[in-house]
Design a protein around this motif. Structure first.
Motif, PDB file in Angstrom:
ATOM      1  N   ASP A  24      25.496  21.387  60.914  1.00 40.90           N
ATOM      2  CA  ASP A  24      25.432  20.160  61.700  1.00 40.90           C
ATOM      3  C   ASP A  24      24.247  19.349  61.212  1.00 40.90           C
ATOM      4  OD1 ASP A  24      26.343  21.633  64.925  1.00 40.90           O
ATOM      5  OD2 ASP A  24      27.556  21.039  63.186  1.00 40.90           O
ATOM      6  N   LEU A  25      24.360  18.040  61.330  1.00 40.51           N
ATOM      7  CA  LEU A  25      23.248  17.174  60.931  1.00 40.51           C
ATOM      8  C   LEU A  25      22.429  16.829  62.167  1.00 40.51           C
ATOM      9  CD1 LEU A  25      21.908  15.537  58.652  1.00 40.51           C
ATOM     10  CD2 LEU A  25      23.418  13.635  59.267  1.00 40.51           C
ATOM     11  N   GLU A  26      21.189  17.318  62.195  1.00 41.72           N
ATOM     12  CA  GLU A  26      20.294  16.991  63.310  1.00 41.72           C
ATOM     13  C   GLU A  26      19.528  15.741  62.917  1.00 41.72           C
ATOM     14  OE1 GLU A  26      19.599  21.596  64.765  1.00 41.72           O
ATOM     15  OE2 GLU A  26      17.903  20.437  64.029  1.00 41.72           O
ATOM     16  N   ILE A  27      19.588  14.726  63.745  1.00 49.58           N
ATOM     17  CA  ILE A  27      18.936  13.460  63.408  1.00 49.58           C
ATOM     18  C   ILE A  27      17.468  13.541  63.837  1.00 49.58           C
ATOM     19  CG2 ILE A  27      19.058  10.937  63.615  1.00 49.58           C
ATOM     20  CD1 ILE A  27      21.620  12.217  62.469  1.00 49.58           C
ATOM     21  N   GLU A  28      16.596  13.535  62.856  1.00 48.19           N
ATOM     22  CA  GLU A  28      15.169  13.709  63.122  1.00 48.19           C
ATOM     23  C   GLU A  28      14.432  12.385  62.996  1.00 48.19           C
ATOM     24  OE1 GLU A  28      15.064  18.098  61.000  1.00 48.19           O
ATOM     25  OE2 GLU A  28      14.640  16.288  59.865  1.00 48.19           O
ATOM     26  N   LYS A  29      13.402  12.222  63.827  1.00 43.94           N
ATOM     27  CA  LYS A  29      12.631  10.966  63.828  1.00 43.94           C
ATOM     28  C   LYS A  29      12.019  10.669  62.465  1.00 43.94           C
ATOM     29  CE  LYS A  29      10.381  11.962  67.775  1.00 43.94           C
ATOM     30  NZ  LYS A  29       9.526  11.741  68.984  1.00 43.94           N
ATOM     31  N   GLY A  30      11.415  11.679  61.852  1.00 45.11           N
ATOM     32  CA  GLY A  30      10.780  11.467  60.548  1.00 45.11           C
ATOM     33  C   GLY A  30      11.790  11.010  59.512  1.00 45.11           C
ATOM     34  N   ALA A  31      12.973  11.604  59.535  1.00 41.36           N
ATOM     35  CA  ALA A  31      14.025  11.242  58.576  1.00 41.36           C
ATOM     36  C   ALA A  31      14.473   9.797  58.799  1.00 41.36           C
ATOM     37  CB  ALA A  31      15.202  12.196  58.712  1.00 41.36           C
ATOM     38  N   VAL A  32      14.598   9.408  60.076  1.00 43.53           N
ATOM     39  CA  VAL A  32      14.995   8.034  60.390  1.00 43.53           C
ATOM     40  C   VAL A  32      13.946   7.047  59.868  1.00 43.53           C
ATOM     41  CG1 VAL A  32      15.347   6.377  62.293  1.00 43.53           C
ATOM     42  CG2 VAL A  32      16.420   8.635  62.380  1.00 43.53           C
ATOM     43  N   ARG A  33      12.677   7.354  60.123  1.00 49.39           N
ATOM     44  CA  ARG A  33      11.599   6.450  59.657  1.00 49.39           C
ATOM     45  C   ARG A  33      11.572   6.362  58.143  1.00 49.39           C
ATOM     46  NH1 ARG A  33       8.193   9.023  63.874  1.00 49.39           N
ATOM     47  NH2 ARG A  33       8.078   7.532  65.599  1.00 49.39           N
ATOM     48  N   ARG A  34      11.753   7.484  57.448  1.00 46.09           N
ATOM     49  CA  ARG A  34      11.717   7.478  55.979  1.00 46.09           C
ATOM     50  C   ARG A  34      12.880   6.676  55.408  1.00 46.09           C
ATOM     51  NH1 ARG A  34       9.774  12.678  56.920  1.00 46.09           N
ATOM     52  NH2 ARG A  34      11.829  13.629  56.765  1.00 46.09           N
ATOM     53  N   PHE A  35      14.049   6.798  56.061  1.00 42.54           N
ATOM     54  CA  PHE A  35      15.221   6.034  55.602  1.00 42.54           C
ATOM     55  C   PHE A  35      14.942   4.544  55.758  1.00 42.54           C
ATOM     56  CE2 PHE A  35      19.800   6.256  54.688  1.00 42.54           C
ATOM     57  CZ  PHE A  35      20.199   4.962  55.004  1.00 42.54           C
ATOM     58  N   LEU A 100      30.845   3.329  65.214  1.00 40.24           N
ATOM     59  CA  LEU A 100      31.418   3.341  66.558  1.00 40.24           C
ATOM     60  C   LEU A 100      30.380   3.569  67.654  1.00 40.24           C
ATOM     61  CD1 LEU A 100      34.439   5.356  65.282  1.00 40.24           C
ATOM     62  CD2 LEU A 100      34.604   3.077  66.216  1.00 40.24           C
ATOM     63  N   GLU A 101      29.398   4.405  67.402  1.00 38.31           N
ATOM     64  CA  GLU A 101      28.336   4.667  68.378  1.00 38.31           C
ATOM     65  C   GLU A 101      27.001   4.662  67.650  1.00 38.31           C
ATOM     66  OE1 GLU A 101      28.653   5.129  71.669  1.00 38.31           O
ATOM     67  OE2 GLU A 101      30.838   4.950  71.561  1.00 38.31           O
ATOM     68  N   PRO A 102      25.945   4.149  68.306  1.00 41.24           N
ATOM     69  CA  PRO A 102      24.630   4.209  67.644  1.00 41.24           C
ATOM     70  C   PRO A 102      24.212   5.660  67.432  1.00 41.24           C
ATOM     71  CG  PRO A 102      24.542   2.934  69.713  1.00 41.24           C
ATOM     72  CD  PRO A 102      25.898   3.545  69.637  1.00 41.24           C
ATOM     73  N   VAL A 103      23.618   5.909  66.279  1.00 36.20           N
ATOM     74  CA  VAL A 103      23.117   7.241  65.958  1.00 36.20           C
ATOM     75  C   VAL A 103      21.622   7.233  66.251  1.00 36.20           C
ATOM     76  CG1 VAL A 103      22.769   8.903  64.096  1.00 36.20           C
ATOM     77  CG2 VAL A 103      24.881   7.579  64.200  1.00 36.20           C
ATOM     78  N   GLN A 104      21.158   8.206  67.035  1.00 33.97           N
ATOM     79  CA  GLN A 104      19.769   8.203  67.484  1.00 33.97           C
ATOM     80  C   GLN A 104      19.094   9.527  67.185  1.00 33.97           C
ATOM     81  OE1 GLN A 104      19.844   6.441  71.638  1.00 33.97           O
ATOM     82  NE2 GLN A 104      22.019   6.497  71.110  1.00 33.97           N
ATOM     83  N   ALA A 105      17.789   9.479  66.998  1.00 31.95           N
ATOM     84  CA  ALA A 105      17.036  10.714  66.784  1.00 31.95           C
ATOM     85  C   ALA A 105      17.279  11.637  67.970  1.00 31.95           C
ATOM     86  CB  ALA A 105      15.554  10.405  66.638  1.00 31.95           C
ATOM     87  N   GLY A 106      17.481  12.915  67.694  1.00 30.23           N
ATOM     88  CA  GLY A 106      17.826  13.877  68.738  1.00 30.23           C
ATOM     89  C   GLY A 106      19.311  14.185  68.771  1.00 30.23           C
ATOM     90  N   ASP A 107      20.126  13.302  68.189  1.00 34.30           N
ATOM     91  CA  ASP A 107      21.569  13.570  68.131  1.00 34.30           C
ATOM     92  C   ASP A 107      21.835  14.743  67.188  1.00 34.30           C
ATOM     93  OD1 ASP A 107      22.957  10.151  68.259  1.00 34.30           O
ATOM     94  OD2 ASP A 107      22.130  11.468  69.817  1.00 34.30           O
ATOM     95  N   VAL A 108      22.921  15.443  67.474  1.00 37.93           N
ATOM     96  CA  VAL A 108      23.384  16.516  66.584  1.00 37.93           C
ATOM     97  C   VAL A 108      24.801  16.142  66.183  1.00 37.93           C
ATOM     98  CG1 VAL A 108      23.870  18.967  66.324  1.00 37.93           C
ATOM     99  CG2 VAL A 108      21.952  18.233  67.759  1.00 37.93           C
ATOM    100  N   ILE A 109      25.005  15.962  64.895  1.00 45.13           N
ATOM    101  CA  ILE A 109      26.276  15.408  64.412  1.00 45.13           C
ATOM    102  C   ILE A 109      27.096  16.475  63.688  1.00 45.13           C
ATOM    103  CG2 ILE A 109      27.300  13.618  62.946  1.00 45.13           C
ATOM    104  CD1 ILE A 109      25.628  12.312  65.078  1.00 45.13           C
ATOM    105  N   LYS A 110      28.342  16.635  64.139  1.00 44.45           N
ATOM    106  CA  LYS A 110      29.283  17.522  63.445  1.00 44.45           C
ATOM    107  C   LYS A 110      30.108  16.665  62.486  1.00 44.45           C
ATOM    108  CE  LYS A 110      29.992  21.212  66.803  1.00 44.45           C
ATOM    109  NZ  LYS A 110      29.103  22.123  66.036  1.00 44.45           N
TER     110      LYS A 110
END
Lengths: 166, 150
Positions: A24-35, A100-110
Motif C-alpha cells: 500500500d502507498l502511505e502518503i507521508e508529509k515529507g514525501a508530499v513536500r518534496r514532490f 476523484l478525491e483529494p489525496v492527503q498525508a495520512g491516507d493509505v492507498i491501495k
C-alpha cells in the motif's frame, strides 16, 4: 509486419487480468513536500499543514499526479513484457489521470492494475510495442481517489545492442 | 496563486492558461524526481547507460513533465477550481540544461450539474518552442451565478 509478430498470445493473455500492487502507498508529509518542491509548486496546501487544516483538509494535500509514486505500471507489466518476442528498451509514452478525491498525508492507498491494451506499430525508430495499463487508487475510506492510465512504449532492440536492464 | 478566485464566467474558448510554468531543468532535478517518484530507471541519471541505449544523454522523466502541467493548471484555476482530468502524451525527449515551458489554452466550456466545466489543451515546450509533450485537461470552476451575495 504481421499483427502478432512481436506479441505472442502468452503476452496478450495478460490483457484484462487484474493485479494488486502489493505494498500500500502511505502518503507521508515529507514525501508530499518534496514532490511539491521538485516541481516548484508553492501552494501552501502542499507545504503547510496548519493552512491545509484551516482549509478543511486532514493534513497536507498531495499535488496532482503524486500517485505516480513507485511506477505502479511496472507491477502490472512485469510478467507480460518478458513474454514479448525479442529484446526491448522501454520508454514512458503517456499519462492519463482522472482525479476523484483529494489525496492527503495520512491516507493509505491501495492500488489495483491491469493491462488494458497491447499493440504494435512500425515507427521512425523501428518496431514498437505499446502497452497501456490502468491503475485504480483506493483510499482507506474505500473511495476511489484516482484512475491512471500509463502508456509504455517498447522498442525492439537492434542486433548488437546491449541487453536492457529489466 | 491568484488572490481573486477564477470563475467559469471569466474564461472562454481561447483563454490562455497563464502564467506559463517555466523551469530550467538540471541533473539535480532528475535525481530529486527519481527519489520523489521512486523511479530509479537508470536512463534518467546514468549517462553511460543512457548513451548505450541509444539515447542522447540522461533524459527528463515523462511523468515529471505531466506533474508540471498539473502545477500549471492548479495555479491558474485558483482555490475554488478542481482539476478533474489531465492527460499528456510524450512525443520527444528533453535533456537537463533545457528549460521546460508549460502552456495551455481553453478549448471548450460548458455547464453540467451546476458546475462550470473547462476543457483545455496543454503542452510542454522547451526554450526554443519545440513541443515534447502534449495533452488535455478538464477543470471545473465555480459559477458566479451560484455564489451567494454578501
Amino acid at each position: 509486419m504481421t499483427p502478432e509478430e512481436l506479441i505472442p498470445s502468452e503476452a496478450r493473455a495478460f490483457v484484462g487480468r487484474e493485479v494488486e500492487v502489493e505494498e500500500d502507498l502511505e502518503i507521508e508529509k515529507g514525501a508530499v513536500r518534496r514532490f511539491a518542491r521538485v516541481i516548484g509548486a508553492k501552494d501552501r496546501l502542499y507545504l503547510d499543514e496548519e493552512y491545509a487544516r484551516r482549509k478543511g483538509y486532514r493534513s497536507l494535500v498531495a499535488p496532482p499526479t503524486f500517485l505516480v509514486n513507485g511506477m505502479p505500471w511496472a507491477a502490472v507489466l512485469q510478467e507480460a513484457v518478458p513474454r514479448l518476442r525479442g529484446a526491448f528498451t522501454g520508454l514512458h509514452g503517456g499519462d492519463e489521470w482522472e482525479f476523484l478525491e483529494p489525496v492527503q498525508a495520512g491516507d493509505v492507498i491501495k492500488r489495483r492494475g491491469k493491462l488494458i491494451d497491447i499493440y504494435q506499430k512500425e515507427g521512425k525508430t523501428g518496431k514498437l510495442v505499446f502497452l497501456i495499463t490502468e491503475i485504480t487508487f483506493t483510499n482507506q475510506r474505500q473511495q476511489v481517489a484516482a484512475i491512471y492510465r500509463a502508456t509504455e512504449v517498447f522498442r525492439l532492440q537492434e542486433e548488437g545492442q546491449e541487453a536492457p536492464y529489466s | 496563486m491568484s488572490a481573486r478566485p477564477l470563475f467559469f464566467e471569466d474564461v472562454e474558448v481561447g483563454t490562455e492558461i497563464s502564467p506559463p510554468v517555466r523551469e530550467r531543468i538540471t541533473t539535480q532535478h532528475l535525481v530529486q524526481w527519481a527519489g520523489v517518484a521512486e523511479d530509479y530507471t537508470p536512463i534518467h541519471y546514468d549517462k553511460d547507460w543512457a548513451l548505450s541505449q541509444g539515447l542522447p544523454g540522461v533524459i527528463i522523466h515523462g511523468p515529471f513533465k505531466c506533474a508540471l502541467l498539473g502545477r500549471l493548471l492548479t495555479e491558474w484555476m485558483g482555490e475554488k477550481g478542481v482539476l478533474r482530468r489531465l492527460a499528456c502524451s510524450h512525443r520527444a525527449m528533453n535533456l537537463p540544461g533545457e528549460t521546460l515551458v508549460c502552456r495551455g489554452r481553453v478549448s471548450r466550456t460548458y455547464v453540467k450539474d451546476r458546475q462550470g466545466y473547462v476543457e483545455c489543451e496543454v503542452w510542454v515546450e522547451n526554450q526554443d518552442g519545440i513541443m515534447s509533450a502534449m495533452g488535455s485537461a478538464t477543470v471545473t470552476l465555480p459559477l458566479k451565478s451560484s455564489q451567494e451575495r454578501v
